[in-house]
Design an enzyme around this catalytic site. Structure first.
Site, PDB file in Angstrom:
ATOM      1  N   HIS A   1      11.510  -6.620  -0.476  1.00  0.00           N
ATOM      2  CA  HIS A   1      11.369  -5.225  -1.359  1.00  0.00           C
ATOM      3  C   HIS A   1      11.514  -5.668  -2.596  1.00  0.00           C
ATOM      4  O   HIS A   1      12.774  -6.048  -2.936  1.00  0.00           O
ATOM      5  CB  HIS A   1      12.254  -4.151  -0.762  1.00  0.00           C
ATOM      6  CG  HIS A   1      12.376  -3.033  -1.479  1.00  0.00           C
ATOM      7  ND1 HIS A   1      13.445  -2.181  -1.766  1.00  0.00           N
ATOM      8  CD2 HIS A   1      11.231  -2.423  -2.108  1.00  0.00           C
ATOM      9  CE1 HIS A   1      13.180  -1.324  -2.365  1.00  0.00           C
ATOM     10  NE2 HIS A   1      11.800  -1.304  -2.852  1.00  0.00           N
TER      11      HIS A   1
ATOM     12  N   SER B   1       9.644   0.636   0.820  1.00  0.00           N
ATOM     13  CA  SER B   1      10.823   0.957  -0.139  1.00  0.00           C
ATOM     14  C   SER B   1      11.834   1.937   0.909  1.00  0.00           C
ATOM     15  O   SER B   1      13.025   1.952   0.601  1.00  0.00           O
ATOM     16  CB  SER B   1      10.737   1.546  -1.657  1.00  0.00           C
ATOM     17  OG  SER B   1      10.226   2.650  -1.071  1.00  0.00           O
TER      18      SER B   1
ATOM     19  N   ASN C   1      10.998  -2.147  -9.365  1.00  0.00           N
ATOM     20  CA  ASN C   1       9.783  -2.095 -10.254  1.00  0.00           C
ATOM     21  C   ASN C   1      10.394  -2.029 -11.690  1.00  0.00           C
ATOM     22  O   ASN C   1      11.539  -1.195 -11.805  1.00  0.00           O
ATOM     23  CB  ASN C   1       9.053  -0.571 -10.149  1.00  0.00           C
ATOM     24  CG  ASN C   1       7.738  -0.467 -11.085  1.00  0.00           C
ATOM     25  OD1 ASN C   1       7.370  -1.174 -11.457  1.00  0.00           O
ATOM     26  ND2 ASN C   1       7.461   0.930 -10.943  1.00  0.00           N
TER      27      ASN C   1
ATOM     28  N   VAL D   1       0.970  -1.454   0.007  1.00  0.00           N
ATOM     29  CA  VAL D   1      -0.167  -0.071   0.008  1.00  0.00           C
ATOM     30  C   VAL D   1       0.883   1.319   0.027  1.00  0.00           C
ATOM     31  O   VAL D   1       2.200   1.092   0.057  1.00  0.00           O
ATOM     32  CB  VAL D   1      -0.921   0.018   1.198  1.00  0.00           C
ATOM     33  CG1 VAL D   1      -1.884  -1.009   1.199  1.00  0.00           C
ATOM     34  CG2 VAL D   1      -0.238   0.012   2.778  1.00  0.00           C
TER      35      VAL D   1
ATOM     36  N   ASN E   1      17.923   1.677  -2.840  1.00  0.00           N
ATOM     37  CA  ASN E   1      17.290   2.921  -2.975  1.00  0.00           C
ATOM     38  C   ASN E   1      18.294   4.076  -2.301  1.00  0.00           C
ATOM     39  O   ASN E   1      18.282   5.089  -2.874  1.00  0.00           O
ATOM     40  CB  ASN E   1      16.109   3.040  -2.379  1.00  0.00           C
ATOM     41  CG  ASN E   1      14.727   2.447  -3.382  1.00  0.00           C
ATOM     42  OD1 ASN E   1      15.016   2.293  -4.479  1.00  0.00           O
ATOM     43  ND2 ASN E   1      13.828   2.186  -2.928  1.00  0.00           N
TER      44      ASN E   1
ATOM     45  N   GLU F   1      15.076  -7.255  -1.985  1.00  0.00           N
ATOM     46  CA  GLU F   1      15.922  -7.012  -0.621  1.00  0.00           C
ATOM     47  C   GLU F   1      15.169  -7.538   0.282  1.00  0.00           C
ATOM     48  O   GLU F   1      14.077  -7.086   0.519  1.00  0.00           O
ATOM     49  CB  GLU F   1      15.926  -5.541  -0.661  1.00  0.00           C
ATOM     50  CG  GLU F   1      17.077  -4.664  -1.232  1.00  0.00           C
ATOM     51  CD  GLU F   1      17.116  -3.143  -1.173  1.00  0.00           C
ATOM     52  OE1 GLU F   1      18.061  -2.619  -1.311  1.00  0.00           O
ATOM     53  OE2 GLU F   1      16.126  -2.684  -0.878  1.00  0.00           O
TER      54      GLU F   1
END
Lengths: 425, 707
Positions: B451, B430, B454, B401, B501, B463
């Site tokens: 994780h 993320s 995309n 979500v 990230n 991850e």
């Protein structure tokens, strides 16, 4: 005899041919409903001993459609499946076959249903074209191939419409609508009576929308997944008698009374029910929605196939040892308004009862307990699914209103009637 | 002994069965043994047929020995090694008796080339069989005659497809291509082999009719001069486009095959050896081999605490949140045989998720990776709900979500009430704290960060974020799920932005600073695509969505400090309502008219002569990543530079020919990186470049990231 419990059921909304479910095959539609029932009731699929679906048009790419549905629904591969076909009563046939198999000790719990995608009934090549194409495939040389192609005439390309073929009686040659015309004439059912009946069907379907919602799931139809389908799309708001009266007779253009407005709609939809022996339900601690008490089928003249319920109803009452007075709700499938009204007239007639030996098991049916949430004129008639839908609608209805027993009946193309009696759980 | 032989009547059988190894590999020693046996068999009187088989289950010969390839440092050595193999296979090819390769398992690289040197190849229907020449994946080309024999056996167009594309064929595909002559069931294989032998026993040369003549378009192309010109032209174009000049092997293989197409064997093989020798010593080859080892290691990774545990079976997952990620997750679950119950707040939202899943299925059908009937069956495994119905018997809950702690905690609380007690809880966050999220469960030991990247179906990395509370069983179950999805895991400590990230946003933010200083979007993006990244930082930003990127940057700034303060460029363009690809424009325009968005003007530098050069752009962005990666190691986010490299390779598209971010850093030299960073740091507002303690330590010890 084992008592036959219907644990629960679920159906897709019914959508008119060529609308929301246009791209969804009958098998996929049924699998969507089946998966959802399994998810909602959270039952272990290993309890299912067999899968039986009714389907009329039998998609060529899904031979034995029940097996296809079972596998697509994630039911274990080890569970056998077969399909049944009793035309418009195929959904009823699935449930009755399940009941008989359970009573015979062949199974304890059977997943049944009915499904139809009238949007996806194929067009066929004409036979001469088929012959040419077959020869062409076998031809060896280019010359030979050209020669064969030269035989093709433009007329060969006129398709044979599967839907039309299915709705035409191959023995008496009448279209289903024409059989309704026969009954309308014979029983003197006026155009106005038919239209009035149809208007009520729409009004009741709209008024009963929230009730019908209880038996329905929301479908997001593949493969676009754009729509969210929450309700049947057949019932028309603002339907008036005037609008109905304006329609031209469809099957007999000059002297007919049967119109598109007072006939059932051509529709896509699927229903699924979980049926088991009462003992098995108790073992699994499942509270049934209701019970399947009795069933009966009757053969009638194919020209008058719509009269079927008038024969099936007294028979099923007799089998159950019940009278019409014991029944608190009735569903007679509205293939055609004319045909339902003809059945009501026949059942009221003492002469009819006498002629066929139904004395004591016929009588007038109160319109206030008949098709109280509307019928196929408004909701549509996906032929293979309707029988299942009527059982489900009836069970929800008698539960909602604390009624003891309900009767469901259908006329069947080819000249039959089907009827079952349901009891509250 | 790796190779043995036996004589059975007039049939000689040479069997590969390497001791103490799972698979057969063509080392120099094995090749020598094989050579000796072929010579021996040749001289046994009465032998009329030679069969070559494998004693290993599901493997014929897996290929050449990668360690040996890695060890070659001189071009001439590579050439010699290739010649040696070619000579042996020539000997095999020139035997006067029929030879048959019996393939009941993987036959790749050298294994495939050995089979090609036989007169016949037969295979079984074994699903494990893969036949092909994947050498270019390791930066080399087939060096044992593959580039010579394959086009002559199956036609030039298919041969180019297999060799340049490193394709491996299934047995059915191999039969269709004419690479094998016959397929037999695995059961009773030996009888089938004898039957085949009977058919070819007295045939002089090759049995006619066994090589299928290709019909239609491919047949036409393969059998005339014009066709050949066309095929080569197309293949050349596509290779150049695909490799962008970064990967010399496919291009070299292409040129070699074009030149040797009509050459006699001796000449063609000599050229092949030469090309092999050139490629094998190049840095690209060595780097690709390192990447191969690295990814293989991580694919098979299993933490020691899980070794003794049995992972629970996962049949159905509840996926909460039907956005692009949720839809993608449901898709990959269903594709790997699991049911997915997709939950969102409304059916309209669920429909969006189903649409993104459907798009992936349809692409797969279009690319012929999926049959239409399989698509129907697979997509039905995903069903939607708005009320958690069906969650009562899930094995796993995956949350995808919005990135909002309160919402995430709420959906975990709600679903935890329904699901069975041993359910695995995964969050696809993320950047948010997994430990904090785990507090929403009565048993936080069942929570793990899972994780995805995309687009879910394409990015091979997961991850796994553990918290101090995460139990070994949870980790074990999560690893098992990663494996079932065909992904590669790295374990990352619960910290802001996790690993990929965090590094990636440091890099993107630096791109924003460069823009501010007057470098244009095309210059900055091109600097990185020239480096080998699949796309520049701004295009990446548009793909991800600026709002998402900025949100993560804020979380990073909050958790990690000033250096993650978003470059002003980001906020400015977000203000204009440019969200990236999803809103039609971001740094670029995405529609009919493409190109850098003129509405996003670079900042005005005070001094035009101080405009950052392409080289400076590259250094600033890459060294910022290196610095941040070093900080991750310093903070214990991951414990191994290899994890950083796997993460960046598989999660961020770091170019494999550069071997990985930290391998690359080592190749540049940590010392020079630190010096450059110090130089950047000495400029006004350059504090973010300050090399971290970990880097300074490496420098002072004179070490690199890798030993």
């Amino acid at each position: 005899m084992e008592r036959i419990a219907i644990i629960d059921g679920l159906r897709t909304p019914f959508c008119k041919m060529g609308t929301s479910f246009n791209d969804v095959s009958a098998q996929e539609l049924a699998a969507i409903a089946t998966r959802e029932l399994i998810e909602r009731r959270n039952f272990d699929t290993t309890i299912i001993d067999e899968v039986i679906f009714g389907n009329v048009s039998q998609p060529p790419e899904a031979a034995n459609i029940s097996r296809v549905i079972a596998l697509l629904s994630g039911i274990p591969k080890t569970v056998p499946a077969f399909s049944v076909h009793r035309n418009c009563a195929s959904g009823i046939e699935a449930a009755v076959t399940a009941a008989i198999r359970i009573q015979a000790g062949e199974a304890r719990s059977i997943l049944v249903g009915g499904t139809e995608s009238m949007s996806n009934i194929p067009f066929y090549f004409s036979k001469p074209l088929q012959d040419v194409l077959t020869q062409f495939g076998r031809a060896k040389s280019v010359m030979e191939k050209l020669k064969i192609l030269a035989q093709v005439r433009p007329a060969y390309f006129a398709p044979r419409v599967g839907l039309q073929l299915g709705l035409t009686d191959p023995v008496c040659g009448l279209n289903m609508g024409q059989t309704a015309e026969v009954l309308a004439r014979e029983f003197g059912i006026s155009r106005r009576a038919q239209d009035e009946f149809s208007l009520v069907s729409h009004q009741r379907a709209l008024a009963g929308r929230e009730h019908l919602r209880e038996e329905m799931m929301t479908v997001i139809p593949p493969s676009a997944y754009q729509d969210v389908v929450t309700h049947d799309n057949g019932p028309r708001e603002n339907q008036t008698l005037e609008a109905l009266a304006k329609l031209k007779p469809f099957f007999d253009k000059y002297s007919g009374t049967v119109t598109a407005g007072n006939s059932s709609q051509i529709t896509d939809g699927a229903v699924v029910l979980l049926i088991m022996s009462e003992r098995r339900a108790r073992e699994l601690n499942l509270a049934p929605l209701g019970y399947l008490r009795a069933w009966a089928f009757a053969g009638v003249d194919p020209h008058r196939m719509g009269i079927g319920p008038a024969h099936a109803i007294p028979r099923v009452l007799k089998k159950a040892g019940m009278r019409l007075q014991d029944i608190q709700a009735v569903e007679i499938n509205e293939a055609f308004a004319a045909q339902v009204l003809a059945c009501l007239k026949a059942l009221e007639s003492g002469q009819f009862a006498k002629e066929f030996g139904y004395e004591g098991f016929t009588g007038p049916i109160d319109r206030n307990i008949l098709n109280v949430n509307g019928g196929a004129v408004a909701l549509g008639h996906p032929v293979g699914a309707t029988g299942g839908r009527l059982i489900l609608t009836m069970l929800k209805h008698i539960n909602r209103n604390n009624l003891n027993a309900g009767l469901v009946s259908l006329c069947v193309g080819g000249g039959q009637g089907a009827a079952v009696i349901l009891e509250r759980g | 002994m790796a190779v043995s032989y036996r004589i059975d009547g007039d049939i000689a059988v040479i069997e590969f069965n390497q001791e103490d190894a799972k698979v057969n590999v063509l080392t120099a020693d094995v090749l020598r043994e094989f050579h000796d046996l072929v010579t021996k068999v040749q001289n046994v009187p009465g032998v009329k047929i030679l069969l070559i088989t494998s004693g290993k289950k599901d493997t014929f010969i897996a290929g050449a020995d990668i360690k040996e390839i890695e060890g070659i440092t001189v071009s001439a050595d590579g050439e010699k090694k290739s010649r040696a193999g070619q000579d042996i296979f020539n000997l095999l090819e020139d035997l006067p008796i029929p030879t048959v390769a019996v393939i009941d398992g993987v036959a790749l690289g050298g294994g495939c080339e050995l089979a090609l040197a036989c007169r016949y190849r037969i295979a079984t229907f074994n699903e494990k069989i893969k036949i092909g020449l994947p050498e270019v994946n390791l930066g080399v080309l087939p060096g044992f005659g593959g580039t010579y024999r394959l086009p002559r056996l199956i036609g030039i167009s298919k041969a180019l497809e297999i060799i340049l594309g490193a394709r491996a064929l299934s047995p059915e595909e191999a039969l269709k291509a004419g690479l094998v002559d016959h397929l037999y069931p695995q059961a009773g294989l030996w009888d089938s082999v004898l039957q085949f032998v009977k058919e070819i026993r007295d045939v002089k040369g090759r049995k006619p009719g066994l090589t299928r003549k290709k019909k239609g378009w491919p047949g036409f192309l393969d059998h005339n001069f014009v066709g050949h010109v066309f095929v080569f032209d197309q293949a050349g174009k596509s290779v150049r486009e695909r490799t962008k000049g970064f990967y010399p092997a496919p291009l070299k293989a292409f040129e070699l095959m074009r030149e040797t197409f009509n050459a006699p064997r001796a000449k063609a093989l000599a050229m092949e050896s030469k090309a092999f020798g050139d490629l094998v010593v190049a840095e690209t080859c060595k780097n690709l081999i390192k990447v191969f080892y690295l990814t293989e290691r991580y694919k098979k990774l299993l933490p020691p605490e899980c070794a003794a545990l049995q992972p629970k079976a996962i049949k159905k997952c509840g996926v909460i949140g039907a956005g692009v990620m949720g839809g993608g997750i449901a898709q990959i679950l269903s594709q790997n045989g699991m049911d997915a119950r997709l939950k969102d707040v409304s059916y309209e939202a669920v429909a969006k998720g189903l649409q993104s899943a459907a798009k992936i299925f349809e692409q797969a059908v279009k690319r012929k990776k999926l049959k239409p009937h399989a698509m129907t069956a697979t997509r039905l495994k995903i069903s939607g709900t708005v009320d958690y119905s069906g969650f009562q018997n899930v094995d796993c809950v995956i949350e995808a979500v919005v990135e909002n702690m309160a919402v995430k905690k709420k959906v975990f609380e709600e679903s935890a009430r329904l699901v069975p007690p041993e359910t695995l809880f995964c969050t696809n966050t993320s950047a948010l704290s997994v430990a904090e999220m785990a507090k929403s469960l009565s048993d936080p030991s069942r929570m793990i960060g899972f994780h995805f990247f995309n687009p879910v179906h394409r990015m091979p990395l997961i991850e796994l974020i553990t918290t101090p509370a995460t139990s070994a069983q949870t980790l074990c179950d999560a690893f098992n799920l990663v494996k079932r999805l065909g992904k590669t895991p790295i374990i990352v400590k619960d910290s802001p932005g996790f690993l990929v990230n965090r590094i990636l946003l440091a890099y993107i933010n630096e791109a924003g600073h460069l823009l501010q200083e007057g470098a244009g979007i095309p210059l900055i993006d091109k600097a990185m695509t020239d480096f080998g990244m699949p796309m520049g930082p701004f295009l990446l930003c548009d793909e991800v969505g600026l709002d998402v990127g900025l949100k993560v940057l804020r979380i990073l700034e909050e958790g990690l400090g000033e250096r993650f303060k978003a470059a002003p460029a980001f906020a400015q363009i977000l203000q204009k309502g440019f969200l990236g690809k999803k809103s039609g424009q971001g740094f670029y325009k995405h529609g009919k008219i493409r190109g850098a968005n003129p509405a996003v003007a670079p900042g005005l530098p005070q001094d035009k002569t101080a405009l950052p050069s392409a080289r400076e752009c590259q250094e600033r962005m890459i060294f910022t990543m290196v610095n941040e990666a070093a900080r991750c190691l310093e903070d214990g986010v991951v414990d191994d530079p290899a994890a950083v490299d796997v993460g960046m390779l598989l999660g961020a598209g770091f170019p494999p020919f550069r071997a990985g971010l930290l391998r690359y850093a080592d190749q540049c030299g940590v010392e020079s990186i630190v010096e450059t960073l110090n130089l950047f740091a000495s400029r006004p507002a350059g504090a973010r470049f300050e090399p971290c303690a970990y880097l300074n330590d490496l420098k002072s010890c004179g070490k690199g990231f890798y030993p």
